[in-house]
Design an enzyme around this catalytic site. Sequence first.
Site, PDB file in Angstrom:
ATOM      1  N   HIS A  37      -3.225   0.912   6.840  1.00 59.13           N
ATOM      2  CA  HIS A  37      -3.320   0.880   5.379  1.00 59.13           C
ATOM      3  C   HIS A  37      -3.408   2.303   4.839  1.00 59.13           C
ATOM      4  O   HIS A  37      -4.079   3.145   5.423  1.00 59.13           O
ATOM      5  CB  HIS A  37      -4.571   0.091   4.979  1.00 59.13           C
ATOM      6  CG  HIS A  37      -4.723  -0.135   3.518  1.00 59.13           C
ATOM      7  ND1 HIS A  37      -3.811  -0.841   2.770  1.00 59.13           N
ATOM      8  CD2 HIS A  37      -5.695   0.247   2.656  1.00 59.13           C
ATOM      9  CE1 HIS A  37      -4.221  -0.890   1.518  1.00 59.13           C
ATOM     10  NE2 HIS A  37      -5.363  -0.232   1.421  1.00 59.13           N
ATOM     11  N   CYS A  53       0.812  -1.221   0.000  1.00 64.65           N
ATOM     12  CA  CYS A  53       0.000   0.000   0.000  1.00 64.65           C
ATOM     13  C   CYS A  53       0.846   1.272   0.000  1.00 64.65           C
ATOM     14  O   CYS A  53       0.622   2.171  -0.815  1.00 64.65           O
ATOM     15  CB  CYS A  53      -1.005  -0.008   1.146  1.00 64.65           C
ATOM     16  SG  CYS A  53      -0.324   0.069   2.816  1.00 64.65           S
ATOM     17  N   HIS A  96      -5.864   1.823  -4.374  1.00 63.59           N
ATOM     18  CA  HIS A  96      -4.960   1.266  -3.371  1.00 63.59           C
ATOM     19  C   HIS A  96      -4.438  -0.085  -3.826  1.00 63.59           C
ATOM     20  O   HIS A  96      -4.919  -0.677  -4.781  1.00 63.59           O
ATOM     21  CB  HIS A  96      -5.657   1.160  -2.013  1.00 63.59           C
ATOM     22  CG  HIS A  96      -6.727   0.117  -1.939  1.00 63.59           C
ATOM     23  ND1 HIS A  96      -6.927  -0.658  -0.833  1.00 63.59           N
ATOM     24  CD2 HIS A  96      -7.666  -0.295  -2.838  1.00 63.59           C
ATOM     25  CE1 HIS A  96      -7.937  -1.491  -1.043  1.00 63.59           C
ATOM     26  NE2 HIS A  96      -8.406  -1.292  -2.256  1.00 63.59           N
TER      27      HIS A  96
END
Length: 163
Positions: free
Chosen positions: A122, A77, A135
């Site tokens: 994240h 990420c 993402h």
Amino acid sequence: DDLVRFDGAPATSSSFIRLRRATAELVADRLALDPNELDAAWADSDIQHQTALLAALTQVGVPYKRFAMKPGVGFDCSGLTSFAWGQAGFNLPHNSTRQIRAADPRTQETAQAGDLLRYPGHVMMWLGVGQAVIHSPQPGQFVEVKILTKRSMTRSTFGDPTE
């Protein structure tokens, strides 16, 4: 300035605008969004945000790879956001917590398309409309555009890495 170019075209040129519009139409189609609203959000963002966002979008379909930041090969990420913002001339740490801590806090009302959006553990990039993000999700998956749940959005933090 080289930062104001996408695919060789100056950001104010008709070819850049056509490329941005075509990309917005593809993303809008995939997410069932209004392409005019998406393109307008991107056009309202500064050139660094547009560059980072479009760079990230070139990596849709690339596999998630832990600790990776290799265009066309794999990203985790924070690797995706580091890569994308690197294309806009900004050096982001390869760590989601460090990225959001270094960014200037924003709300959804003050954020621009391309700003970071961090959900605990994240980091993503906001597409500028509603709950839409790009993402690199997790092992076994691929860089994708997605609509987050309301719960995920309320637990997320916006940040502008240019500040």
